[in-house]
Design a protein around this motif. Structure first.
Motif, PDB file in Angstrom:
ATOM      1  N   ASP A 358       0.844  -1.201   0.000  1.00 26.67           N
ATOM      2  CA  ASP A 358       0.000   0.000   0.000  1.00 26.67           C
ATOM      3  C   ASP A 358       0.874   1.244   0.000  1.00 26.67           C
ATOM      4  OD1 ASP A 358       1.011   0.175   2.565  1.00 26.67           O
ATOM      5  OD2 ASP A 358      -0.791  -0.695   3.484  1.00 26.67           O
ATOM      6  N   SER A 359       0.250   2.360   0.058  1.00 31.88           N
ATOM      7  CA  SER A 359       0.970   3.637  -0.046  1.00 31.88           C
ATOM      8  C   SER A 359       1.918   3.861   1.124  1.00 31.88           C
ATOM      9  CB  SER A 359      -0.031   4.794  -0.128  1.00 31.88           C
ATOM     10  OG  SER A 359      -0.909   4.766   1.001  1.00 31.88           O
ATOM     11  N   ASP A 360       1.557   3.350   2.334  1.00 32.26           N
ATOM     12  CA  ASP A 360       2.441   3.530   3.490  1.00 32.26           C
ATOM     13  C   ASP A 360       3.761   2.799   3.280  1.00 32.26           C
ATOM     14  OD1 ASP A 360       0.565   5.051   4.794  1.00 32.26           O
ATOM     15  OD2 ASP A 360      -0.332   3.346   5.854  1.00 32.26           O
ATOM     16  N   LEU A 361       3.695   1.549   2.799  1.00 25.30           N
ATOM     17  CA  LEU A 361       4.926   0.803   2.550  1.00 25.30           C
ATOM     18  C   LEU A 361       5.747   1.445   1.434  1.00 25.30           C
ATOM     19  CD1 LEU A 361       3.800  -2.949   2.775  1.00 25.30           C
ATOM     20  CD2 LEU A 361       5.330  -1.743   4.325  1.00 25.30           C
ATOM     21  N   LEU A 362       5.042   1.881   0.407  1.00 23.57           N
ATOM     22  CA  LEU A 362       5.737   2.495  -0.728  1.00 23.57           C
ATOM     23  C   LEU A 362       6.478   3.753  -0.313  1.00 23.57           C
ATOM     24  CD1 LEU A 362       3.118   2.043  -3.598  1.00 23.57           C
ATOM     25  CD2 LEU A 362       5.264   0.808  -3.303  1.00 23.57           C
ATOM     26  N   SER A 363       5.950   4.448   0.676  1.00 27.35           N
ATOM     27  CA  SER A 363       6.599   5.680   1.130  1.00 27.35           C
ATOM     28  C   SER A 363       7.822   5.389   2.000  1.00 27.35           C
ATOM     29  CB  SER A 363       5.597   6.527   1.927  1.00 27.35           C
ATOM     30  OG  SER A 363       5.179   5.838   3.102  1.00 27.35           O
ATOM     31  N   GLN A 364       7.885   4.132   2.564  1.00 24.15           N
ATOM     32  CA  GLN A 364       9.003   3.796   3.464  1.00 24.15           C
ATOM     33  C   GLN A 364      10.115   3.018   2.764  1.00 24.15           C
ATOM     34  OE1 GLN A 364       7.824   2.182   7.388  1.00 24.15           O
ATOM     35  NE2 GLN A 364       5.694   2.539   6.735  1.00 24.15           N
ATOM     36  N   TYR A 365       9.748   2.162   1.805  1.00 23.21           N
ATOM     37  CA  TYR A 365      10.730   1.259   1.220  1.00 23.21           C
ATOM     38  C   TYR A 365      10.721   1.343  -0.310  1.00 23.21           C
ATOM     39  CZ  TYR A 365      10.235  -0.765   5.892  1.00 23.21           C
ATOM     40  OH  TYR A 365      10.183  -0.928   7.242  1.00 23.21           O
ATOM     41  N   PRO A 366      11.899   1.296  -0.922  1.00 23.11           N
ATOM     42  CA  PRO A 366      11.969   1.263  -2.397  1.00 23.11           C
ATOM     43  C   PRO A 366      11.559  -0.133  -2.927  1.00 23.11           C
ATOM     44  CG  PRO A 366      14.177   1.040  -1.461  1.00 23.11           C
ATOM     45  CD  PRO A 366      13.251   1.320  -0.295  1.00 23.11           C
ATOM     46  N   ILE A 367      11.139  -0.151  -4.192  1.00 20.40           N
ATOM     47  CA  ILE A 367      10.751  -1.418  -4.845  1.00 20.40           C
ATOM     48  C   ILE A 367      11.807  -1.803  -5.866  1.00 20.40           C
ATOM     49  CG2 ILE A 367       9.083  -2.553  -6.339  1.00 20.40           C
ATOM     50  CD1 ILE A 367       6.889  -1.021  -5.096  1.00 20.40           C
ATOM     51  N   ILE A 368      12.218  -3.071  -5.801  1.00 20.64           N
ATOM     52  CA  ILE A 368      13.124  -3.625  -6.800  1.00 20.64           C
ATOM     53  C   ILE A 368      12.351  -4.706  -7.572  1.00 20.64           C
ATOM     54  CG2 ILE A 368      15.237  -4.953  -7.197  1.00 20.64           C
ATOM     55  CD1 ILE A 368      16.406  -3.710  -4.719  1.00 20.64           C
ATOM     56  N   THR A 369      12.363  -4.609  -8.891  1.00 19.66           N
ATOM     57  CA  THR A 369      11.685  -5.591  -9.736  1.00 19.66           C
ATOM     58  C   THR A 369      12.627  -6.736 -10.045  1.00 19.66           C
ATOM     59  OG1 THR A 369      10.334  -3.876 -10.740  1.00 19.66           O
ATOM     60  CG2 THR A 369      10.458  -5.991 -11.897  1.00 19.66           C
TER      61      THR A 369
END
Length: 370
Positions: A358-369
């Motif tokens: 969700d948006s909270d996680l996205l604001s705390q941690y970067p995403i690696i594909t």
């Protein structure tokens, strides 16, 4: 099940190796006496099944093998014109060839019916029980006629065909017992499967080599069954009967079969081409009576294991297809997006599977594909 270029390729490779092993055992005197014909029968069965089902299964593991599969896939995908590829051309050629083989198969069935039509009018008709004490289920019809080239089972009818030749009672008993064993083991149905293989794999020479030599193995197995428990003297008498039948028939012209053009792939016969190996095998029958069960299991595991693996082409993604982020941003944790669409959260060296972030996680941690 999934049929693909890769699954057909691995099937052909494994089949070629097994047919090579088949020939090696059959024509090496030490190996055939050591391993015996029972192994060749089982190996033939495995090869036939493997060829009839050249597919990937749900448990099949895909392995990248770019060295061979990439050039092969590139060749098959090459466009001859518009969207018409080399693979499309090969499929059309294969289907045309299969159609021709099916047509020949139907023609042969008609010729076999014509043979039985001729023999029905000219043959002397008896039954096995007229000569031997047998169970009712094995009391097959026995037809005698001059036009029959050698003792045989023709097509898919359970009729024993015997040429008119002078044999002593005991010799004739050997001939009848031999043909009964063919019918007991459904060797005429094995011939049907071989014809199906020849229809599908008309373009693959090793299949023709295999079908040509399975006839010999079937004869060797039946000889073993007929002589099982007999003394060496009785076995020698049986071998002498084989020679006598061949000698009596060698000078005959097989008018019925020559005129009607019946293919040898449709009958089980005691022809001269197999006689040398059969007698050699018979006279060495005490070398080893059966193949070690563990050895059979090991050999059978090879084609079974091959079903668990399929080789695929592989091209590494270009650099711009990878996502990247600063190492400093990963110190507190990151979200890994897997190729199947799922997500994992990595924090301080531990991993946790999560639903779509969700948006909270996205604001705390970067995403690696992945």
């Amino acid at each position: 099940m999934n049929l693909s270029v890769s699954s057909v390729f691995i099937t052909l490779v494994i089949t070629l190796l097994m047919i090579f092993l088949f020939y090696l055992i059959l024509f090496n005197k030490k190996l055939i006496f050591l391993l015996r014909s029972d192994l060749l029968i089982i190996l033939s069965f495995i090869i036939i099944i493997r060829l009839l089902f050249p597919v990937e299964w749900s448990f099949t593991i895909t392995l990248p093998f770019s060295w061979i599969m990439n050039p092969l896939q590139s060749f098959l995908d090459h466009k001859i014109f518009d969207n018409f590829s080399v693979l499309s051309l090969l499929l059309i050629i294969w289907m045309i060839g299969c159609g021709i083989q099916v047509f020949r198969f139907i023609i042969q069935l008609k010729k076999i019916n014509n043979v039985f039509g001729v023999l029905d009018k000219t043959a002397i008709k008896k039954k096995v029980s007229d000569y031997l004490d047998v169970d009712h289920q094995f009391d097959y019809p026995v037809w005698f006629a001059n036009g029959i080239p050698f003792p045989m089972i023709l097509g898919f009818k359970k009729i024993i065909l015997v040429p008119n030749i002078d044999l002593e009672k005991n010799e004739f008993k050997h001939v009848i017992l031999h043909e009964i064993e063919h019918l007991k083991h459904h060797d005429n149905l094995i011939k049907l499967f071989l014809n199906i293989l020849l229809i599908i794999y008309w373009w693959f020479p090793p299949v023709h080599w295999l079908c040509n030599k399975i006839q010999l193995v079937l004869e060797m197995r039946v000889d073993k069954k007929v002589t099982n428990g007999l003394s060496d003297l009785k076995v020698a008498e049986y071998a002498d009967t084989l020679l006598k039948v061949q000698k009596a028939l060698s000078s005959r012209k097989n008018m019925t079969f020559n005129q009607l053009g019946v293919s040898s792939t449709f009958y089980i016969n005691d022809g001269s081409s197999t006689l040398y190996y059969r007698i050699m095998y018979l006279l060495n029958r005490n070398y080893k009576k059966s193949t070690n069960a563990l050895l059979i299991l090991i050999i059978l595991l090879v084609p079974l294991i091959s079903n668990c693996i399929v080789l695929e082409p592989y091209i590494a993604p270009s650099v711009d297809e990878y996502s990247s982020t600063s190492a400093n941003d990963l110190e507190n944790g990151f979200i890994l997006k897997h190729s199947d669409g799922s997500y994992s959260l990595y924090i301080n060296g531990s991993m946790e599977t999560i639903s779509e972030p969700d948006s909270d996680l996205l604001s705390q941690y970067p995403i690696i594909t992945e």
